[in-house]
Design a protein around this motif. Sequence first.
Motif, PDB file in Angstrom:
ATOM      1  N   GLY A 198     -20.980  13.764  68.754  1.00  0.00           N
ATOM      2  CA  GLY A 198     -20.157  14.955  68.540  1.00  0.00           C
ATOM      3  C   GLY A 198     -19.143  15.166  69.626  1.00  0.00           C
ATOM      4  O   GLY A 198     -18.183  14.404  69.752  1.00  0.00           O
ATOM      5  N   GLY A 199     -19.388  16.215  70.443  1.00  0.00           N
ATOM      6  CA  GLY A 199     -18.452  16.531  71.516  1.00  0.00           C
ATOM      7  C   GLY A 199     -19.209  16.931  72.755  1.00  0.00           C
ATOM      8  O   GLY A 199     -20.382  16.590  72.903  1.00  0.00           O
ATOM      9  N   HIS A 200     -18.544  17.681  73.657  1.00  0.00           N
ATOM     10  CA  HIS A 200     -19.225  18.073  74.896  1.00  0.00           C
ATOM     11  C   HIS A 200     -19.077  19.567  75.150  1.00  0.00           C
ATOM     12  O   HIS A 200     -18.396  19.989  76.081  1.00  0.00           O
ATOM     13  CB  HIS A 200     -18.689  17.266  76.093  1.00  0.00           C
ATOM     14  N   SER A 201     -19.683  20.371  74.269  1.00  0.00           N
ATOM     15  CA  SER A 201     -19.822  21.806  74.557  1.00  0.00           C
ATOM     16  C   SER A 201     -20.707  22.417  73.481  1.00  0.00           C
ATOM     17  O   SER A 201     -20.485  22.186  72.286  1.00  0.00           O
ATOM     18  CB  SER A 201     -18.476  22.532  74.575  1.00  0.00           C
ATOM     19  N   GLY A 202     -21.717  23.145  73.925  1.00  0.00           N
ATOM     20  CA  GLY A 202     -22.568  23.925  73.024  1.00  0.00           C
ATOM     21  C   GLY A 202     -22.948  23.189  71.758  1.00  0.00           C
ATOM     22  O   GLY A 202     -23.492  22.082  71.802  1.00  0.00           O
ATOM     23  N   THR A 204     -21.330  21.587  69.694  1.00  0.00           N
ATOM     24  CA  THR A 204     -20.716  20.278  69.376  1.00  0.00           C
ATOM     25  C   THR A 204     -21.535  19.124  69.975  1.00  0.00           C
ATOM     26  O   THR A 204     -21.274  17.958  69.689  1.00  0.00           O
ATOM     27  CB  THR A 204     -19.236  20.164  69.850  1.00  0.00           C
ATOM     28  N   ILE A 205     -22.500  19.455  70.822  1.00  0.00           N
ATOM     29  CA  ILE A 205     -23.403  18.433  71.380  1.00  0.00           C
ATOM     30  C   ILE A 205     -24.562  18.276  70.394  1.00  0.00           C
ATOM     31  O   ILE A 205     -25.364  19.200  70.212  1.00  0.00           O
ATOM     32  CB  ILE A 205     -23.925  18.873  72.774  1.00  0.00           C
ATOM     33  N   ILE A 287     -10.650  15.132  61.892  1.00  0.00           N
ATOM     34  CA  ILE A 287     -11.204  15.166  63.257  1.00  0.00           C
ATOM     35  C   ILE A 287     -10.956  13.802  63.904  1.00  0.00           C
ATOM     36  O   ILE A 287     -11.582  12.802  63.528  1.00  0.00           O
ATOM     37  CB  ILE A 287     -12.708  15.513  63.208  1.00  0.00           C
ATOM     38  N   ASP A 288     -10.028  13.786  64.858  1.00  0.00           N
ATOM     39  CA  ASP A 288      -9.572  12.498  65.397  1.00  0.00           C
ATOM     40  C   ASP A 288     -10.413  11.974  66.540  1.00  0.00           C
ATOM     41  O   ASP A 288     -10.307  10.797  66.895  1.00  0.00           O
ATOM     42  CB  ASP A 288      -8.113  12.628  65.878  1.00  0.00           C
ATOM     43  N   ALA A 323     -17.084  21.712  62.687  1.00  0.00           N
ATOM     44  CA  ALA A 323     -16.218  22.901  62.530  1.00  0.00           C
ATOM     45  C   ALA A 323     -15.611  23.287  63.883  1.00  0.00           C
ATOM     46  O   ALA A 323     -14.406  23.547  63.992  1.00  0.00           O
ATOM     47  CB  ALA A 323     -17.035  24.055  61.963  1.00  0.00           C
ATOM     48  N   ASP A 324     -16.444  23.314  64.935  1.00  0.00           N
ATOM     49  CA  ASP A 324     -15.946  23.683  66.275  1.00  0.00           C
ATOM     50  C   ASP A 324     -15.039  22.609  66.858  1.00  0.00           C
ATOM     51  O   ASP A 324     -14.006  22.895  67.453  1.00  0.00           O
ATOM     52  CB  ASP A 324     -17.142  23.859  67.233  1.00  0.00           C
ATOM     53  N   LEU A 325     -15.466  21.368  66.676  1.00  0.00           N
ATOM     54  CA  LEU A 325     -14.741  20.242  67.264  1.00  0.00           C
ATOM     55  C   LEU A 325     -13.296  20.200  66.772  1.00  0.00           C
ATOM     56  O   LEU A 325     -12.357  19.993  67.548  1.00  0.00           O
ATOM     57  CB  LEU A 325     -15.478  18.951  66.886  1.00  0.00           C
ATOM     58  N   LYS A 326     -13.153  20.438  65.490  1.00  0.00           N
ATOM     59  CA  LYS A 326     -11.809  20.393  64.893  1.00  0.00           C
ATOM     60  C   LYS A 326     -10.885  21.392  65.601  1.00  0.00           C
ATOM     61  O   LYS A 326      -9.744  21.064  65.954  1.00  0.00           O
ATOM     62  CB  LYS A 326     -11.923  20.729  63.402  1.00  0.00           C
ATOM     63  N   LYS A 327     -11.404  22.593  65.837  1.00  0.00           N
ATOM     64  CA  LYS A 327     -10.583  23.631  66.497  1.00  0.00           C
ATOM     65  C   LYS A 327     -10.287  23.242  67.949  1.00  0.00           C
ATOM     66  O   LYS A 327      -9.167  23.409  68.437  1.00  0.00           O
ATOM     67  CB  LYS A 327     -11.332  24.973  66.479  1.00  0.00           C
ATOM     68  N   ASN A 328     -11.314  22.725  68.640  1.00  0.00           N
ATOM     69  CA  ASN A 328     -11.129  22.350  70.058  1.00  0.00           C
ATOM     70  C   ASN A 328     -10.070  21.257  70.196  1.00  0.00           C
ATOM     71  O   ASN A 328      -9.235  21.298  71.112  1.00  0.00           O
ATOM     72  CB  ASN A 328     -12.439  21.816  70.658  1.00  0.00           C
ATOM     73  N   ILE A 329     -10.112  20.279  69.303  1.00  0.00           N
ATOM     74  CA  ILE A 329      -9.158  19.160  69.368  1.00  0.00           C
ATOM     75  C   ILE A 329      -7.746  19.671  69.083  1.00  0.00           C
ATOM     76  O   ILE A 329      -6.787  19.361  69.797  1.00  0.00           O
ATOM     77  CB  ILE A 329      -9.567  18.042  68.375  1.00  0.00           C
TER      78      ILE A 329
END
Length: 340
Positions: A198-202, A204-205, A287-288, A323-329
């Motif tokens: 996923g990603g690196h926050s809350g 998204t991990i 989501i790139d 959902a979160d990752l898309k916004k963060n990116i």
Amino acid sequence: MFAARRSVNLFQKRAFSASASNASKVAVLGAAGGIGQPLSLLLKLNPRVSNLALYDIRGGPGVAADLSHINTHSVVKGYNPDASGLRDCLEGSEIILIPAGVPRKPGMTRDDLFNTNASIVRDLAKAAAEAAPKAHVLVIANPVNSTVPIVSEVYKARNVYDPKRLFGVTTLDVVRASRFISEVQGTNPSGEAVPVVGGHSGVTIVPLLSQSNHSSIAGQARDALVNRIQFGGDEVVKAKDGAGSATLSMAMAGARFAESLLRAAQGEKGVIEPTFVDSPLYKDQGIDFFASKVELGPNGVEQIHPVGQVNEYEQGLLDACLADLKKNIQKGVDFVKANP
Ligand SMILES: NC(=O)c1ccc[n+]([C@@H]2O[C@H](COP(=O)([O-])OP(=O)(O)OC[C@H]3O[C@@H](n4cnc5c(N)ncnc54)[C@H](O)[C@@H]3O)[C@@H](O)[C@H]2O)c1
Ligand SMILES: O=C(O)C[C@H](O)C(=O)O
């Protein structure tokens, strides 16, 4: 005694042959900070590093002078932001690590760091794109989900973007996951591997316990473990009580990732690390960037592994992540478009 002496000699021989045939300059931007200093120390101890270039807005040369007394072969040099300091630091680098930026205080999210760190990372990326466009860039500064897209946009604008050479450092999430699961199970953490995607926050991990050695963990035990892995960073922020976030464990994680890249660059096959990269896995959902296991090679990303089989619970975690990752990116991309 004899065996110990012999193994030291073998290590020294290996260290010498790696360095003799492979000169690897590594630059750390933000080298005088909480992460920067221990990270630079670990890199100074790495025999694969031939030149260590340390830049910070303050204190780079001091950290470099200190580390330069350590009796390993690499040459250490510190740089200040004077006329050509940053450029000189970056030129010829094979790897650039970016821990420059402010850390969280209790009550903050990583996204709360965006306003300060976005422009720091953008400006450092501009300098890197100019001075060392072919270097591997390892972004540590938070919010990683947004700072990595910031670097990619800066590189794209200068026509030097190579998606295989840009990495968000998410190693700490798997380091934590293996440690935390070992505490619950009473096992040796070095034998534990929990994929985290996923990603690196809350949220998204996303830890994939079903793919670990302990796939049967369920119910409250599973929920507590997943929550601890997702919010492990908060534990440290709270414990440091206003004095920053994880630095020492992060230095270890960053040094491990740099070492993996160097091993792959020096010809080792099958080097795999989790990392947040330009990824095809969820591009169809817009989501790139996505973190999953990545095989590393001489040119950076060699192969991006798929997420693999997940259970229903993990699918729920993934849905929340995406959902979160898309916004963060998008936030990172928009920032560079509005503030080139
Ligand atoms: N990716 C991860 O897993 C992870 C883990 C821990 C921390 N972090 C992040 O790493 C960043 C650094 O954390 P820290 O604890 O080392 O912070 P810190 O404040 O201790 O150190 C940051 C350093 O960056 C320097 N700096 C600021 N602006 C700069 C610029 N323009 N150029 C060069 N250097 C600059 C500062 O002078 C300082 O020395 C934070 O954003 C933090 O959230 C990420
Ligand atoms: O929690 C933080 O803000 C720092 C880092 O991202 C971490 O995971 O420790």
